[in-house]
Structure formats: C-alpha cells, structure tokens
Design a protein around this motif. Structure first.
Motif, short mmCIF file in Angstrom:
data_model
loop_
_atom_site.label_atom_id
_atom_site.label_comp_id
_atom_site.label_asym_id
_atom_site.label_seq_id
_atom_site.Cartn_x
_atom_site.Cartn_y
_atom_site.Cartn_z
N VAL A 8 -4.09 6.75 -4.61
CA VAL A 8 -3.76 6.02 -3.12
C VAL A 8 -4.13 4.63 -3.50
N ILE A 9 -3.15 3.76 -2.96
CA ILE A 9 -3.47 2.32 -3.33
C ILE A 9 -3.49 1.38 -1.68
N GLU A 10 -4.09 0.47 -1.67
CA GLU A 10 -4.24 -0.46 -0.74
C GLU A 10 -3.72 -1.75 -1.11
N SER A 54 -5.30 -3.24 -4.44
CA SER A 54 -5.67 -2.33 -5.61
C SER A 54 -5.51 -2.93 -6.83
N SER A 69 0.84 -1.10 0.16
CA SER A 69 0.00 0.07 -0.09
C SER A 69 0.86 1.17 0.07
N GLY A 70 0.31 2.41 -0.43
CA GLY A 70 0.88 3.48 -0.40
C GLY A 70 0.36 4.52 -1.54
N ILE A 71 1.57 4.92 -2.03
CA ILE A 71 1.04 5.82 -3.46
C ILE A 71 1.60 5.21 -4.76
#
Lengths: 312, 312
Positions: free
Chosen positions: B296-298, B301, B246-248
């Motif tokens: 924005v990612i989890e 995604s 996760s993150g950007i």
C-alpha cells in the motif's frame, strides 16, 4: 478569514488529503499559530477551534491591526484523529520529528517541508504542543535553549510559567527548533491536557495568545494582564518516580498544588489485593508542575515533576 | 552466564526484564577484548533473535576457542517483541530515539540509560536490525559519517554486501550506536531483510561476519575468512525513489537484482479503476538496494533505493 491550502497529497483510500490554513488580516506576516500535529492532541485542536472563531470575530470588528497578517493551521494530521492513531496513519512516523523535511521525501517529511515553507518568515510562531509523556501540566510556555530564545518575549503571554529546556537529541527535528533557526520567535504553549478537553485551560490558552498578539501590536483586544511569568529551567524540576512498585496510581495532588516535604502525594495500589504497595512522598517543599494521568503505572514511571522550594 | 541488565514491574503481576548472556573464557586474564551484540530494540525486527541464538550456539559448540568476552543482549525491547510492536508498547516510543537515556527519566529512558551503561567498556558493539515492514534491505552495515573513518575497517569484516555511510535514524543522535560512539565504543548497525521475518541466508551471513570480527579482535581463536568484499556507499552512490501517486505497488524487479537506468522498477495501480497510476523507472544503473515490501503506497512512499553509478 481566508482559507488556504498549505499542502495537499493523494492517498490510496482516503482521497485527497489537504492541510488547510486560515489567514486573518492582510500584509506583513506577523504571527503564525500551529495546532495539532498528532492524532491524540484533542485539546490542542480544540484551542485552535476557539481561537479561529475569536480571530474571525476580531477581524470582522476591524481589530486585526492594518498591515498585519495572522496564519492559523489547526491540524497537520487530522487523518490520525480519524483512525485513532497518535502518529501518521500509514507509517506511524511523527511529523514533529520530520522537520525541516524534504519535499521529495516520504509523506511526513513532505508535509514538514511544505509547512515550514509556509510558516517561515512570520515574526512570531506559536505551537500548541503536547509533551512526549502523557500527563497534565501547569499551563506554561516552553522554549528550547537554541541561543535564539527570548524569555522576555515569552513572558508576554502572561502564563504562570515560562520553561526553558536544553536541547534533547530529537529537538532539532521539531517545528519549534527549525522555526527559531529560520528567524521566527517561536514558542510552544502547553495548556495542561492533551487527550481530554480541559475547558478552563483551553480558554486560558486562547486568552494568552490573544494577550500576546495584542502586546506585539498585531490585534487590538482588551483582556486581563495575566501573570508575570516565573521563569524555570526544566533541569530544576524534580522528577518523582514509582521506584518501588507498579499498580494503580492514586494521586492525591494536582498540577498547581503546593506540597510539603514528607507529605504523601500518591499511593501505588496493588491491583490484586487492593493493598497499598507504596506511598509516594514529596521529597521537597514545592509546587506540583506535572502529574502522570494514567490509571495504572509501571515501575520507574515519572509520576510527578515538582518545582522545588516555590510557594503559591 | 545469564544476567538481568534492567527490570521493572509491569502494571499487573508481570515483570519486564532486559537480559544478556555474558560469554567469557573459564579462566579470564582480565585483558580480554569485549564484543557486545544487541538486538530487539525494535520489537518487529526478529532476524536478530535467530542471529543471537545461532551465535551463542556456535560459540558454545567450540567454547575452548573463546578467548575474549561476548555479551549478547537479544531483546532490549522485550514487550515490543511479545506484542509485535516496533515501539515500546503503551509508551508508543521508539526505543532507539531515547539514548543516552536518563536514570531520572521515565521507563524507556531509564532502560536506555541502564543498557548503555552496561555496554560501555566494550571494544565494539553491533546493533542488529532488520529494516521495517515497509522495505526489504540487502545485508549492510550502517555507520554515520562522523565516525566512518574509524569504523570502516571493522565494518568491512562483517561479511555484508554494502557499508552505507549515511545519517540513518538508527545511527543518528538518540540512537544506541550514536551514544556508544560518543562514549568511545566502536558501534555500528547491521541491517538486512524485512521486519517480522527471518531471512536465514542473510542471518547466517551476519553470524559468519561476527565470527570474522571476533577472530580479528582475538576473541575467537581461529582464523575466519569473510566471503564477501563490502562495497562502500556514500550518499551520492544511492538514489532514493519515491512514489508520486498512491495505490498498490506491483514490483517489476527483484530485490538485490541489477537494474539499468530507465528500467521499470514497478507500477502503482488503482484497485478501483483497474488503471495504472504511475510507472516508476530507475534513475540510474545499479543494484536494487532496498525494495518496497508493503504494497500500500501513498504519495511520497519510498519505493526503492538504487545503489551504484550516478544519475548521469
């Protein structure tokens, strides 16, 4: 009581998101109970909290039958509670439309796959569900007509009604359907409320589950025998809509109220003038099964569902 | 001729109306073919608004060439478009899961039933979508496997890069096109770009494609050549690439660009530590069919879909 991790995933800002399950007793996978899947299911989560405490006490007293295991998963989606959303926090998807899920898919699909993997194999599955429409119900057990449903088993909850329902287009992506297809006897328990806590119906829901577990030989618990359930087909319920007007919804009856044909059961009030824009009449004798609970309603909103020609 | 397909009073004063523009020759013979164009089922997908405008404008410019019926339904979920909401506001329901709907049902189901009823009788229906806020898509027609053989010849005239035969949510049970196909209307989804934006190049190509189809159907009295030969994508032709951290997301490729197997699609970075959490590689050579737009990612995604070749 043993706490176990059902699924864990990394998130961008909330750290590790972990879904927990709690087991009571050891041995054969006998009953699994799943609580809130959506972030507005406060009543469903509350019932699970009560049930968790009760099962812990029963386990401590040796009242979980030897060789039987119960798994309770209170919430699959507590992040949505935390941010005030109904559906999944990052993409607004609904976990109960993601089954059977895909372990390599998106977050809700991964959660669905992991949960289904953990809960499959249990003999009985119980889900505390909320309906797709906001509103209040007479407490009941709902079963989809998958061809594998058993109304006689549903009767063992001792709730007032057992409702059978034809499959809707989206039902195949629900937990209940996929549970049944995998051989678990699955039931959805509707306790009456969703976004508010109804203490009495929450206690009744806990009692009904404990009654069911007792009758299935999973726990030992003395409780009231409950109802011999009336079995209804969802198609038999009559929808009453706000066909003519929108406005404030002043309801004059509650779930469980017996009504007579021609009786006024609600007023629609003009929000500007306070005048009654429409009176809503009961088109049949019967019992109110469902009521809309919004303060205001659109035109063509379902206000009530009535069980036709039934008396209390 | 502007017609109201369905209307309902909202809570206070305002009325929600689903309208259509019924375009027909001045002196119809009664044997005209009928094409329906639908848009705005999801209130955050706005490309269809321009497409409907441009289609109607071009038809009116050369109205004498219109030899059949074109019904344009630009906004099936008007409240969603006003409120920048994908779902039906207040009801929080995806309109494209409610079909075939029900006259007896609540607001969304009732609207769905009326819209479906109004479109029935068309020879062909095109439901225009523009992805979601999360992914950018290349111009494509989406159809379900069960009707692929019937629809591919028509889809091929839509001037799109790809015809994707895949059980997407927009063509599955509950969707408008699924219900229409069951009712004997040849119905398909056009998907392109990203929500909340209009890609005018893509949109104009879609309008050109609609004129190709109209010409083939005898609705438009002028030969129209398509400028694009669509490739047919089956599920084995498309690789899904999901994040495992996760993150950007910082993309390293352009949308719709060619990519080699093992090339970097992008990186997921941690904004607090300044570190790279994951470098994402393409599992196959092909075209970047879909690319993550919302950064924005989890974990889980969907970052990209790659079309072409095989994983080997």
């Amino acid at each position: 009581m043993t706490k176990k991790v059902i699924y864990s995933m990394n998130t961008a800002y909330r750290g590790e998101y972990t879904i927990y399950g709690y087991t009571f007793g050891n041995g054969e996978e006998s009953a699994c109970i799943v609580g809130a899947m959506r972030g507005n299911e406060f009543q469903q989560l509350y019932i699970c909290s009560l049930l968790s405490k009760k099962l812990y006490e029963l386990e401590g007293k040796g009242s979980v039958v030897s060789g039987k295991k119960i798994l309770l998963i209170p919430s699959l989606n507590y992040s949505s509670f935390n941010v005030g959303k109904k559906y999944w926090i990052s993409d607004n998807s609904d976990i109960n439309r993601a089954f059977p899920g895909n372990p390599e898919g998106q977050a809700t699909s991964r959660i669905a796959a992991a949960v289904l993997n953990q809960v499959s194999g249990y003999a009985y599955g119980i889900q505390f569900a909320s309906f797709y429409m906001e509103g209040d119900f007479i407490p009941h057990v709902r079963m989809m007509e998958t061809g594998k449903q058993s109304t006689s088993l549903a009767n063992q909850f001792g709730m007032p009604y057992v409702l059978t329902a034809e499959l809707r287009s989206y039902d195949k992506s629900t937990l209940n359907y996929n549970w049944q297809i995998r051989g678990t006897e699955a039931f959805s328990v509707y306790s009456g409320a969703t976004e508010t806590i109804d203490e009495e119906s929450a206690q009744n829901a806990v009692s009904s589950v404990l009654r069911f577990l007792t009758r299935m030989g999973i726990i030992r618990y003395n409780c009231h025998a409950g109802y011999i359930s009336t079995i209804l087909d969802e198609e038999e319920l009559l929808n009453i809509k706000s066909e003519k007007a929108s406005g404030f919804f002043r309801k004059l009856v509650r779930p469980g109220t017996e009504v007579k044909r021609g009786e006024i059961i609600a007023n629609i009030v003009n929000p500007m003038t306070g005048e009654i824009a429409d009176d809503i009449y009961a088109p049949t004798d019967g019992i109110i099964f469902y009521t809309q609970n919004s303060p205001m309603v659109y035109q063509n909103t379902i206000l009530f569902k009535i069980i036709r020609r039934l008396h209390n | 001729m502007i017609e109201t397909v369905v209307s309902a009073d909202m809570l206070i004063e305002e009325v929600v109306k689903v309208k259509k523009n019924h375009l027909a020759p001045d002196f119809p013979s009664g044997k005209e073919k009928r094409l329906s164009i639908v848009s705005g089922l999801h209130g955050d997908e706005v490309a269809g608004q321009y497409i409907c405008y441009e289609l109607i404008r071009r038809i009116k410019m050369q109205f004498e060439k219109l030899k059949g019926i074109v019904d344009v339904y630009p906004f099936i979920n008007p409240m969603g478009l006003e409120a920048q909401s994908r779902v039906i506001p207040v009801f929080d329901t995806d309109m494209n899961t409610l079909f075939p709907g029900s006259e007896e049902g609540t607001f969304g189901e009732y609207t769905a039933a009326r819209v479906l009823q109004d479109i029935k009788g068309s020879d062909i229906c095109i439901d225009i979508h523009s992805s979601s806020v999360y992914l950018k898509e290349i111009p494509q027609v989406r159809i379900n496997e069960d009707v692929a053989d019937i629809l591919i010849p028509y889809a091929a005239r839509m001037n799109m890069d790809v015809i994707w035969v895949h059980p997407s949510s927009t063509v599955m049970a509950g969707s408008l096109v699924h219900s229409l196909n069951e009712a004997g209307v040849k119905a398909m989804v056009v998907e392109s770009g990203v929500a909340l934006k209009i890609d005018y190049e893509y949109a104009n190509r879609i309008v050109d494609g609609i004129f190709c189809l109209m010409s083939d159907m005898g609705i438009w009295d002028e030969p129209v050549e398509d400028s694009c030969i669509s490739k047919i994508a089956r599920d084995s032709d498309v690789a899904f690439v999901n994040a495992e951290s996760s993150g950007i997301f910082i993309p390293a490729v352009s949308h719709s660009a060619r990519i080699g197997k093992g090339d970097v699609i992008g990186q997921i970075v941690n904004v607090l530590t300044g570190s790279v959490e994951e470098t994402i590689y393409s599992p196959r050579a092909g075209i970047v069919f879909s690319l993550r737009e919302y950064p924005v990612i989890e974990e889980g995604s969907l970052v990209a879909r790659i079309f072409g070749g095989t994983d080997d």
